[in-house]
Design an enzyme around this catalytic site. Structure first.
Site, PDB file in Angstrom:
ATOM      1  N   TYR A  61      -6.078   6.281   4.778  1.00 35.27           N
ATOM      2  CA  TYR A  61      -6.241   5.309   3.697  1.00 35.27           C
ATOM      3  C   TYR A  61      -5.463   4.021   3.975  1.00 35.27           C
ATOM      4  O   TYR A  61      -6.011   2.918   3.915  1.00 35.27           O
ATOM      5  CB  TYR A  61      -5.810   5.894   2.330  1.00 35.27           C
ATOM      6  CG  TYR A  61      -5.666   4.768   1.364  1.00 35.27           C
ATOM      7  CD1 TYR A  61      -6.795   4.131   0.857  1.00 35.27           C
ATOM      8  CD2 TYR A  61      -4.413   4.236   1.047  1.00 35.27           C
ATOM      9  CE1 TYR A  61      -6.682   3.012   0.044  1.00 35.27           C
ATOM     10  CE2 TYR A  61      -4.287   3.132   0.247  1.00 35.27           C
ATOM     11  CZ  TYR A  61      -5.426   2.523  -0.262  1.00 35.27           C
ATOM     12  OH  TYR A  61      -5.315   1.401  -1.033  1.00 35.27           O
TER      13      TYR A  61
ATOM     14  N   ASP B 130     -10.180   5.697  -1.255  1.00 29.21           N
ATOM     15  CA  ASP B 130      -9.097   6.272  -2.054  1.00 29.21           C
ATOM     16  C   ASP B 130      -9.706   6.916  -3.294  1.00 29.21           C
ATOM     17  O   ASP B 130     -10.925   6.908  -3.478  1.00 29.21           O
ATOM     18  CB  ASP B 130      -8.035   5.221  -2.411  1.00 29.21           C
ATOM     19  CG  ASP B 130      -8.454   4.346  -3.580  1.00 29.21           C
ATOM     20  OD1 ASP B 130      -9.683   4.207  -3.822  1.00 29.21           O
ATOM     21  OD2 ASP B 130      -7.574   3.809  -4.273  1.00 29.21           O
TER      22      ASP B 130
ATOM     23  N   CYS C  82     -25.567   2.083 -13.285  1.00 33.40           N
ATOM     24  CA  CYS C  82     -24.756   3.282 -13.060  1.00 33.40           C
ATOM     25  C   CYS C  82     -25.527   4.562 -13.385  1.00 33.40           C
ATOM     26  O   CYS C  82     -25.898   4.806 -14.534  1.00 33.40           O
ATOM     27  CB  CYS C  82     -23.488   3.187 -13.901  1.00 33.40           C
ATOM     28  SG  CYS C  82     -22.437   4.635 -13.733  1.00 33.40           S
TER      29      CYS C  82
ATOM     30  N   CYS D 123     -18.455  -2.673 -18.537  1.00 26.67           N
ATOM     31  CA  CYS D 123     -18.508  -2.547 -17.074  1.00 26.67           C
ATOM     32  C   CYS D 123     -19.598  -3.445 -16.464  1.00 26.67           C
ATOM     33  O   CYS D 123     -20.735  -3.452 -16.936  1.00 26.67           O
ATOM     34  CB  CYS D 123     -18.777  -1.097 -16.710  1.00 26.67           C
ATOM     35  SG  CYS D 123     -18.969  -0.845 -14.940  1.00 26.67           S
TER      36      CYS D 123
ATOM     37  N   GLU E 296       0.830  -1.209   0.000  1.00 25.56           N
ATOM     38  CA  GLU E 296       0.000   0.000   0.000  1.00 25.56           C
ATOM     39  C   GLU E 296       0.865   1.261   0.000  1.00 25.56           C
ATOM     40  O   GLU E 296       0.550   2.231  -0.679  1.00 25.56           O
ATOM     41  CB  GLU E 296      -0.946   0.004   1.203  1.00 25.56           C
ATOM     42  CG  GLU E 296      -2.035  -1.054   1.144  1.00 25.56           C
ATOM     43  CD  GLU E 296      -2.991  -0.843  -0.033  1.00 25.56           C
ATOM     44  OE1 GLU E 296      -3.047   0.265  -0.578  1.00 25.56           O
ATOM     45  OE2 GLU E 296      -3.656  -1.816  -0.429  1.00 25.56           O
TER      46      GLU E 296
END
Ligand code: SF4
Length: 329
Positions: A154, A172, A243, A237, A71
């Site tokens: 984060y 994030d 969406c 997607c 990370e």
């Protein structure tokens, strides 16, 4: 475009939505609609199962410390670029204690071209605290994690979710963008996370602990590889039919509140990188004479300022005669 201007929708996106899903009204998820949220989560989980990139720190193949290292390395650096560095780093320093005991020069050298090398020294500071105060085991609570050097909201959340399997919203840039598009039909404009974005991330996080981990991973992955800032691949997607952003014609696609990233060429980052690269190429403990350092960049004033800032950051040392070397500590 300023923040107050009305975003334009993209006519191609309206056509795309109709082409993919037909002209009839398609249900789009409200953040508080549990059934719709679950539908999105199921689609994303199936997509994750089939498409997740096989990165070496995923799928339980490393320690919590290994997840944390991944990370930190991935902040401001693409994951695909991180992989070879992470593999070499973990082979050399598999736990916090090993990194804590490394020389700074080795740590800076191993960071290579990952960029923003102060992260390397902060990671070593973090390793020293973990080795000393936590018996070489990464602590498990949010407060303990954010109390470590260089670990912010984060990274702490990501470690708790991905390494410890805890239910916590990870926030994030990629996750903010996907959640804002899918549930609000609007662009997330960058900058720091707003209270509204944090609240949204908390509201849509699945209740079941295991589902929450998959959710964080899959939403983040979708944002990294498919729902990108400028060119989302809506045709492929898995949540296209849900969406709101697509349904609304992708209003304001790609808008950012923050200024575009400064080009690299000619920046202090480039000059600092050149100085560090020259030092990394020397045998251990060797110095770079000042006269040789001055051949690295033609703008002497900029070069001197960059050398001074590297010294201030603890990334290099200057000897009494002005020669440079990596830190000897
Ligand atoms: S890729 Fe397109 S359809 Fe998928 S979440 Fe992003 S904007 Fe929506």
């Amino acid at each position: 475009m300023n923040d107050t201007a009305q975003p334009r929708s993209d006519p191609h996106s309206r056509e795309l939505h109709v082409r993919v899903h037909g002209a009839s009204a398609v249900r789009t998820p409200e953040p508080d609609d549990a059934a719709a949220r679950e539908d999105v989560a199921l689609r994303l989980a199936a997509w994750w199962e089939a498409n997740a990139r096989d990165l070496p720190w995923r799928f339980g193949r490393t320690t919590p410390w290994g997840v944390l290292v991944s990370e930190v390395m991935s902040q401001q650096t693409q994951m695909s670029r991180v992989v070879p560095y992470w593999i070499d780093w973990m082979a050399r320093w598999p736990d916090a204690r090993a990194l804590a005991e490394a020389s700074k020069a080795d740590v800076i050298t191993a960071w290579g071209r990952l960029g923003y090398p102060r992260r390397a020294l902060r990671l070593q500071e973090c390793a020293r605290v973990v080795a000393r105060d936590y018996a070489d085991e990464l602590p498990r609570t949010y407060d303990e994690l954010t109390g470590l050097p260089g670990i912010g909201d984060y990274t702490a959340s990501a470690v708790m979710s991905f390494a410890f399997g805890e239910r916590i919203a990870v926030i994030d840039t990629n996750i903010r963008r996907v959640l804002s598009r899918v549930f609000l039909g609007a662009e997330s404009l960058g900058g720091s996370a707003s209270p509204a974005e944090r609240a949204l991330a908390g509201r849509v996080l699945p209740e079941a602990v295991r589902d929450s981990v998959t959710w964080n991973q899959s939403v983040m992955e979708l944002g990294a590889v498919m729902c990108t800032a400028k060119s989302p691949m809506c045709e492929a997607c898995p949540v296209a039919r849900d969406c709101r952003f697509l349904k609304l014609g992708r209003p304001g696609l790609g808008e950012r509140r923050t200024r575009p990233r400064q080009r690299f060429q000619g920046t202090d980052r480039q000059v600092r990188g050149l100085v560090l690269a020259a030092l990394r190429g020397l045998p251990a403990g060797a110095t770079l004479a000042r006269a040789d350092a001055e051949t690295l960049w033609k703008d002497r004033a900029q070069l001197a300022a960059c050398i001074a800032s590297l010294d201030d950051d603890g990334l290099i040392e200057m000897t009494q005669d002005g020669a440079l070397r990596l830190p000897q500590g």
